[in-house]
Design an enzyme around this catalytic site. Structure first.
Site, short mmCIF file in Angstrom:
data_model
loop_
_atom_site.label_atom_id
_atom_site.label_comp_id
_atom_site.label_asym_id
_atom_site.label_seq_id
_atom_site.Cartn_x
_atom_site.Cartn_y
_atom_site.Cartn_z
N ARG A 80 -43.73 72.82 66.39
CA ARG A 80 -43.63 74.28 66.36
C ARG A 80 -43.39 74.84 67.76
O ARG A 80 -42.67 75.82 67.93
CB ARG A 80 -44.91 74.88 65.75
CG ARG A 80 -44.72 76.33 65.34
CD ARG A 80 -45.95 76.89 64.67
NE ARG A 80 -47.05 77.09 65.63
CZ ARG A 80 -48.09 77.89 65.41
NH1 ARG A 80 -48.20 78.54 64.25
NH2 ARG A 80 -49.04 78.03 66.30
N TYR A 119 -37.98 85.28 59.25
CA TYR A 119 -39.07 85.86 60.05
C TYR A 119 -38.68 86.25 61.46
O TYR A 119 -39.51 86.74 62.23
CB TYR A 119 -40.29 84.95 60.06
CG TYR A 119 -40.12 83.56 60.61
CD1 TYR A 119 -40.20 83.29 61.96
CD2 TYR A 119 -39.92 82.48 59.74
CE1 TYR A 119 -40.08 82.01 62.44
CE2 TYR A 119 -39.80 81.19 60.21
CZ TYR A 119 -39.88 80.96 61.57
OH TYR A 119 -39.77 79.68 62.03
N HIS A 203 -46.24 85.51 55.55
CA HIS A 203 -45.92 84.18 56.10
C HIS A 203 -46.89 83.09 55.67
O HIS A 203 -46.49 82.01 55.24
CB HIS A 203 -45.87 84.25 57.64
CG HIS A 203 -45.59 82.93 58.29
ND1 HIS A 203 -46.57 82.00 58.59
CD2 HIS A 203 -44.43 82.36 58.66
CE1 HIS A 203 -46.02 80.93 59.13
NE2 HIS A 203 -44.72 81.11 59.18
N ARG A 206 -52.71 82.41 57.66
CA ARG A 206 -52.98 82.52 59.10
C ARG A 206 -52.45 83.84 59.65
O ARG A 206 -53.03 84.43 60.53
CB ARG A 206 -52.27 81.38 59.88
CG ARG A 206 -52.73 80.00 59.57
CD ARG A 206 -52.22 79.01 60.65
NE ARG A 206 -50.78 79.09 60.86
CZ ARG A 206 -49.87 78.40 60.16
NH1 ARG A 206 -50.26 77.59 59.19
NH2 ARG A 206 -48.58 78.52 60.41
N HIS A 228 -46.24 80.44 52.72
CA HIS A 228 -46.58 79.06 53.10
C HIS A 228 -48.06 78.83 52.80
O HIS A 228 -48.89 79.67 53.16
CB HIS A 228 -46.43 78.85 54.61
CG HIS A 228 -45.03 78.85 55.13
ND1 HIS A 228 -44.61 79.70 56.13
CD2 HIS A 228 -43.96 78.07 54.85
CE1 HIS A 228 -43.35 79.44 56.44
NE2 HIS A 228 -42.92 78.47 55.68
N HIS A 265 -44.87 74.49 50.01
CA HIS A 265 -45.55 73.23 50.36
C HIS A 265 -46.71 72.95 49.40
O HIS A 265 -46.63 72.03 48.61
CB HIS A 265 -46.04 73.18 51.82
CG HIS A 265 -44.97 73.45 52.83
ND1 HIS A 265 -43.84 72.66 52.92
CD2 HIS A 265 -44.82 74.44 53.75
CE1 HIS A 265 -43.06 73.15 53.87
NE2 HIS A 265 -43.62 74.22 54.39
N ASP A 316 -36.20 73.92 53.91
CA ASP A 316 -37.14 74.36 54.94
C ASP A 316 -36.56 74.32 56.35
O ASP A 316 -35.81 75.21 56.74
CB ASP A 316 -38.42 73.51 54.81
CG ASP A 316 -39.57 74.06 55.64
OD1 ASP A 316 -39.40 75.14 56.24
OD2 ASP A 316 -40.65 73.44 55.68
ZN LIG Z 1 -41.17 77.13 56.08
#
Ligand SMILES: [Zn+2]
Length: 447
Positions: A80, A119, A203, A206, A228, A265, A316
């Protein structure tokens, strides 16, 4: 226009010698057992095109950049960081160029619609663009350049961790508050292509607080809601520490998860979460190639499908764009974990057909459209080349098994999207121009 196929997978099952009439963007007639007539274009095997339920188009431009070993504990979180550095400088034109290349590859592999989990909303310094849907417009440009169907899922992102933690510098391009987001959704709606669908995407747990989630959901209307969830063990542990519940459990308890929802996921599920998610009739948006690439883990597909759970597949991170490859990776993940074969089909059934049907129906549900070849449906067709060596001697469900497990990209010969032929002889009609622009864009970014 009439297309003639040696065989076709219709909503009623396999049929031979099928003549399909197309007017505008829709299928107007289907005649099984019909000889081709002069002027009909003749093809091999017709399949309904699949929906790609989860894409971050710009990430195609960093594919291959994070395959070098860094720290000994390289994982999703270190990947990430690479992704955040890559997106730091992308302009809307860069996003359009990279995403168009991803969409061309999707069509060439057999996807006809994409759910873009979008995003990257703000300017490089984190400031707002004058038009809140500036970068959403870049996604629309990419969809139109490629001809792929678009389900646009603007992402709400406000925090770096559970409990409303302050966002990090690397997240400045994603951020909005609920009011900004409402404006972004409306501005995005105004830019949609003719058969575009708009949903929303909080999103993750989190990035969104419970209050924000409740405020966002009405903005979806009848459109899809994607989030997610439970991609990483660390995320599950953090969610437990924050709420006492696991992420999917929390959503099922607090968010009215129903068939509009797609949980992306959903990798790390307890048995009870697995069964409850299946019962909710929401779609689990599985991205097995990316999940393997990122070392996320293995989705409990045997239990989930046996409980009647619905799945879609997505590319993804777009590390490798391959519609049959996602299905293959899903089945192979189970074989590797359980040291058995042909695990995701009922006894005697074809794995390829079982998973193709599941991904077709679940993908269409998750992207807010219908699916399957029937009169009145959009003319979204994939033609396999029956002369491809991998398909030699194959008929019916064996064609799907051969395509998914034994062929490479050359097996997809033609793709029609909304009645327009976008892939001919295995190549997208704009592949050269889109790739030239992509090469120029990525070379400049990596220079
Ligand atoms: Zn994703």
């Amino acid at each position: 226009m009439y297309l003639w196929f040696e065989s076709a997978l219709l909503t009623t099952g396999w049929a031979l010698d099928v003549r399909i009439g197309i007017a505008g963007n829709a299928i107007t007639s289907i005649e099984p057992g019909a000889p081709p007539r002069p002027g009909d274009a003749r093809h091999g095997v017709a399949l309904p095109g699949l929906c790609n339920v989860h894409s971050h188009g710009f990430q195609r431009g960093m594919a291959g950049l994070s395959e070098r070993r860094g720290r000994p504990d390289d994982d999703f979180w270190s990947w990430r960081e690479v992704m955040y550095r890559f997106l730091d400088r992308l302009t809307p034109d860069d996003i359009a160029a990279i995403t168009a290349q991803a969409y061309v590859e999707m069509l060439e592999s057999g996807f006809i619609r994409v759910g873009e989990f979008h995003y990257l909303h703000n300017d490089v310094d984190g400031g707002r663009y004058g038009d809140p849907a500036e970068t959403a417009g870049a996604i629309v440009v990419a969809a139109e350049a490629s001809g792929i169907g678009l389900t646009l899922l603007p992402v709400f992102y406000a925090h770096s961790d559970f409990g409303g933690a302050a966002p990090k510098q690397g997240q400045r391009r994603f951020l909005s508050d609920v009011e900004d987001f409402a404006r972004l959704v409306e501005a995005s709606r105004a830019k949609l292509p003719a058969d575009g669908v708009l949903g929303i995407a909080p999103h993750s747990l989190r990035a969104v607080t419970p209050d924000e989630l409740a405020a966002l959901l009405p903005l979806a209307g009848d459109g899809p809601v994607h989030i997610h969830a439970a991609e990483q063990v660390k995320e599950v542990e953090a969610c437990l520490a924050w709420s006492g519940a696991r992420p999917v459990e929390w959503l099922l308890d607090n968010a009215d998860v129903d068939p509009r929802w797609c949980l992306i996921h959903a990798t790390h599920l307890s048995d009870r979460e697995c069964d409850r998610l299946a019962s909710s009739k929401a779609v689990a948006g599985l991205c097995p190639v990316t999940e393997a690439n990122l070392g996320d883990g293995i989705f409990p597909a045997i239990r989930y499908l046996a409980s009647g759970g619905r799945i879609g597949v997505g590319t993804d991170s777009n590390i490798l764009i391959d519609a049959p490859g996602e299905i293959r990776a899903l089945e192979y993940s189970q074989r590797l974990a359980h040291r058995r074969r042909a695990l995701l089909a009922a006894e005697g059934a074809s794995v390829g057909r079982t998973l193709f049907d599941a991904a077709l129906a679940g993908g269409a549900q998750a992207l807010g459209v219908g699916g399957g070849l029937t009169v009145g449906s959009p003319a979204d067709l994939v033609a396999l080349d029956s002369d491809h060596p991998a398909l030699a001697g194959m008929a019916g469900d064996s064609v799907l098994d051969a395509w998914i497990f034994a062929a490479r990209h050359g097996a997809v010969h033609g793709v029609w999207r909304g009645g327009r032929q976008m892939v001919a002889n295995g190549r997208h009609i704009a592949a050269d121009a889109v790739a030239a622009r992509y090469r120029q864009t990525v070379a400049a970014l990596l220079a």
